[in-house]
Enzyme design. Structure first.
Site, PDB file in Angstrom:
ATOM      1  N   GLU A 168      -0.274  -9.604  -0.656  1.00 22.25           N
ATOM      2  CA  GLU A 168      -1.671  -9.973  -0.376  1.00 22.25           C
ATOM      3  C   GLU A 168      -2.501 -10.023  -1.656  1.00 22.25           C
ATOM      4  OE1 GLU A 168      -1.820  -6.743   2.598  1.00 22.25           O
ATOM      5  OE2 GLU A 168      -2.655  -8.244   3.955  1.00 22.25           O
ATOM      6  N   GLU A 208       4.802  -5.129   7.016  1.00 18.27           N
ATOM      7  CA  GLU A 208       4.008  -4.102   7.705  1.00 18.27           C
ATOM      8  C   GLU A 208       4.513  -3.844   9.123  1.00 18.27           C
ATOM      9  OE1 GLU A 208       2.735  -6.576   5.867  1.00 18.27           O
ATOM     10  OE2 GLU A 208       1.041  -5.848   4.658  1.00 18.27           O
ATOM     11  N   ALA A 267       0.858  -1.187   0.000  1.00 16.15           N
ATOM     12  CA  ALA A 267       0.000   0.000   0.000  1.00 16.15           C
ATOM     13  C   ALA A 267       0.893   1.235   0.000  1.00 16.15           C
ATOM     14  CB  ALA A 267      -0.891  -0.016   1.230  1.00 16.15           C
ATOM     15  N   GLY A 281       0.683  -5.203   0.866  1.00 16.23           N
ATOM     16  CA  GLY A 281      -0.530  -5.347   0.059  1.00 16.23           C
ATOM     17  C   GLY A 281      -0.252  -5.983  -1.295  1.00 16.23           C
TER      18      GLY A 281
HETATM   19  C1  HXC Z   1       4.951   4.479  -1.343  1.00 17.25           C
HETATM   20  C2  HXC Z   1       6.858   3.557  -2.168  1.00 17.25           C
HETATM   21  C3  HXC Z   1       6.515   2.298  -1.623  1.00 17.25           C
HETATM   22  C4  HXC Z   1       5.283   2.192  -0.916  1.00 17.25           C
HETATM   23  C5  HXC Z   1       8.412   2.108  -2.638  1.00 17.25           C
HETATM   24  N1  HXC Z   1       8.033   3.377  -2.779  1.00 17.25           N
HETATM   25  N2  HXC Z   1       7.504   1.418  -1.939  1.00 17.25           N
HETATM   26  N3  HXC Z   1       6.086   4.624  -2.024  1.00 17.25           N
HETATM   27  N4  HXC Z   1       4.568   3.321  -0.791  1.00 17.25           N
HETATM   28  N5  HXC Z   1       4.853   1.054  -0.402  1.00 17.25           N
HETATM   29  C6  HXC Z   1       8.734   4.458  -3.463  1.00 17.25           C
HETATM   30  C7  HXC Z   1       9.912   4.968  -2.649  1.00 17.25           C
HETATM   31  O1  HXC Z   1       9.483   5.892  -1.686  1.00 17.25           O
HETATM   32  C8  HXC Z   1      10.754   5.597  -3.712  1.00 17.25           C
HETATM   33  O2  HXC Z   1      10.229   6.854  -4.055  1.00 17.25           O
HETATM   34  C9  HXC Z   1      10.546   4.675  -4.905  1.00 17.25           C
HETATM   35  O3  HXC Z   1       9.332   3.987  -4.663  1.00 17.25           O
HETATM   36  C10 HXC Z   1      11.660   3.650  -5.034  1.00 17.25           C
HETATM   37  O4  HXC Z   1      11.816   2.993  -3.792  1.00 17.25           O
HETATM   38  P1  HXC Z   1      13.237   2.818  -3.061  1.00 17.25           P
HETATM   39  O5  HXC Z   1      12.984   2.511  -1.640  1.00 17.25           O
HETATM   40  O6  HXC Z   1      14.131   3.993  -3.344  1.00 17.25           O
HETATM   41  O7  HXC Z   1      13.817   1.567  -3.851  1.00 17.25           O
HETATM   42  P2  HXC Z   1      14.707   0.362  -3.311  1.00 17.25           P
HETATM   43  O8  HXC Z   1      15.830   0.878  -2.451  1.00 17.25           O
HETATM   44  O9  HXC Z   1      15.020  -0.448  -4.507  1.00 17.25           O
HETATM   45  O10 HXC Z   1      13.746  -0.470  -2.329  1.00 17.25           O
HETATM   46  C11 HXC Z   1      12.565  -1.084  -2.835  1.00 17.25           C
HETATM   47  C12 HXC Z   1      11.674  -1.576  -1.672  1.00 17.25           C
HETATM   48  C13 HXC Z   1      11.428  -0.424  -0.692  1.00 17.25           C
HETATM   49  C14 HXC Z   1      12.361  -2.745  -0.948  1.00 17.25           C
HETATM   50  C15 HXC Z   1      10.382  -2.082  -2.306  1.00 17.25           C
HETATM   51  O11 HXC Z   1      10.941   0.721  -1.436  1.00 17.25           O
HETATM   52  C16 HXC Z   1      10.434  -0.745   0.380  1.00 17.25           C
HETATM   53  O12 HXC Z   1      10.776  -1.393   1.369  1.00 17.25           O
HETATM   54  N6  HXC Z   1       9.191  -0.261   0.215  1.00 17.25           N
HETATM   55  C17 HXC Z   1       8.160  -0.363   1.202  1.00 17.25           C
HETATM   56  C18 HXC Z   1       7.608  -1.769   1.277  1.00 17.25           C
HETATM   57  C19 HXC Z   1       6.536  -1.902   2.348  1.00 17.25           C
HETATM   58  O13 HXC Z   1       6.769  -1.591   3.530  1.00 17.25           O
HETATM   59  N7  HXC Z   1       5.349  -2.335   1.967  1.00 17.25           N
HETATM   60  C20 HXC Z   1       4.213  -2.505   2.878  1.00 17.25           C
HETATM   61  C21 HXC Z   1       3.395  -1.261   2.880  1.00 17.25           C
HETATM   62  S1  HXC Z   1       2.045  -1.366   4.046  1.00 17.25           S
HETATM   63  P3  HXC Z   1      11.105   8.203  -4.002  1.00 17.25           P
HETATM   64  O14 HXC Z   1      10.137   9.272  -4.400  1.00 17.25           O
HETATM   65  O15 HXC Z   1      11.615   8.315  -2.625  1.00 17.25           O
HETATM   66  O16 HXC Z   1      12.197   7.955  -5.006  1.00 17.25           O
HETATM   67  C22 HXC Z   1       0.923  -2.323   3.292  1.00 17.25           C
HETATM   68  C23 HXC Z   1      -0.347  -2.595   4.076  1.00 17.25           C
HETATM   69  C24 HXC Z   1      -1.332  -3.379   3.275  1.00 17.25           C
HETATM   70  O17 HXC Z   1       1.093  -2.790   2.219  1.00 17.25           O
HETATM   71  C25 HXC Z   1      -2.689  -3.357   3.896  1.00 17.25           C
HETATM   72  C26 HXC Z   1      -3.605  -2.369   3.281  1.00 17.25           C
HETATM   73  C27 HXC Z   1      -4.852  -2.108   4.049  1.00 17.25           C
END
Ligand code: HXC
Length: 256
Positions: free
Chosen positions: A110, A130, A64, A107
């Site tokens: 999921e 998460e 998400a 997400g």
């Molecule tokens: C918003 C995101 C994002 C996310 C990546 N980006 N994941 N933006 N939401 N979930 C954005 C980064 O901010 C960045 O933007 C660009 O994408 C590239 O990401 P980087 O981190 O620079 O790349 P990298 O170092 O290659 O790492 C990739 C990654 C990492 C491992 C996927 O981005 C990451 O850990 N992302 C978050 C994953 C996460 O926690 N997902 C769960 C979310 S909660 P900028 O503008 O800075 O360049 C969820 C809840 C679900 O999903 C339930 C719903 C109700």
């Protein structure tokens, strides 16, 4: 036209590509609503037999959108009921294959698990991170991951937030097949084409019978399967499929 998706159709197969590359295909309400708006009408189209959902080389979906969620309150989340839109995707009756390259996190993992099965590239990474954000999975991760991989592995993934590579994901049952990264979408489209060519009633009841295995006691599931199996003998497609085998020709299924 959706802003966050690219949709194409070849015969009975619909390919949907999540298209927010700058955000690693992070999911938000717009992605969810565009997805169900596009697919719900096709779900009832007799010519459509399978959906394939994919992302890009870097990410199926990195979860998400954290930037959009960060400031939200409990009241906001409750009112939006963000998970509900995704449940509508899960409820589509047309088979869905997730074709996963790169990250399928939170997400994204999921969403892949809401599909009927996952075909992954060798470089795919799955995870429910998460916990690192101070939250827990919200669109089925704690339930579907546990059913797919068992309690031990699900607890490991959800409590540590670690990622799992494609080989581990296949060995523990999260993923159906692992193929070379550049073959993921073609492999999924090939599987989808096969599914779309079969008898629609048979495909639908096959999915329902498999899904029943997760939701009922064995005796209930066996009875459900037996009745579904028997009911398919009321279809023309069963007569046609078996006649084609005996006559050594390809069947022509009509969904009747
Ligand atoms: C918003 C995101 C994002 C996310 C990546 N980006 N994941 N933006 N939401 N979930 C954005 C980064 O901010 C960045 O933007 C660009 O994408 C590239 O990401 P980087 O981190 O620079 O790349 P990298 O170092 O290659 O790492 C990739 C990654 C990492 C491992 C996927 O981005 C990451 O850990 N992302 C978050 C994953 C996460 O926690 N997902 C769960 C979310 S909660 P900028 O503008 O800075 O360049 C969820 C809840 C679900 O999903 C339930 C719903 C109700």
């Amino acid at each position: 036209m959706p802003d966050t998706l690219k949709i194409s159709r070849t015969g009975g197969v619909v390919l949907v590509r999540i298209d927010r590359p700058k955000q690693m295909n992070a999911l938000n309400f717009q992605v969810g609503s565009e997805l169900v708006s596009a697919l719900e009408p096709l779900d009832n189209d007799p010519e459509v037999g399978c959906f394939v959902l994919t992302g890009n080389e870097a990410a199926f979906a990195a979860g998400a959108d954290i930037k959009e969620m960060q400031a939200k309150t409990f009241g906001d989340m409750l009112a939006e009921d963000y998970p509900a839109i995704w449940e509508r995707f899960g409820a589509l009756r047309t088979p869905k294959i997730a074709a996963v390259n790169g990250y399928a996190l939170g997400g994204g993992c999921e969403l892949a698990m809401m599909c009927d099965f996952i075909i992954a590239g060798e470089g795919a990474q799955f995870g429910q991170p998460e916990i690192k954000l101070g939250i827990i999975p919200g669109i089925g991760g704690s339930q579907r991951l546990t059913r797919l991989v068992g309690r031990a592995k699900a607890m490991d993934m959800i409590l540590t937030g670690r990622m799992m590579g494609a080989a581990e994901a296949e060995s523990c049952g999260l993923v159906a097949r692992v193929v070379a990264d550049d073959k993921v979408v073609d492999t999924a489209l090939d599987a989808a084409g096969r599914i779309a060519a079969y008898s629609k009633p048979a495909v639908q009841l096959a999915r329902e019978a498999v899904n029943r295995a997760e939701e009922s006691a064995l005796s209930e599931g066996l009875l459900f399967e037996r009745r579904m199996f028997q009911s398919l003998f009321a279809t023309h497609d069963q007569k046609e499929g078996m006649a084609a085998f005996i006559e050594k020709r390809k069947p022509k299924f009509t969904g009747k």
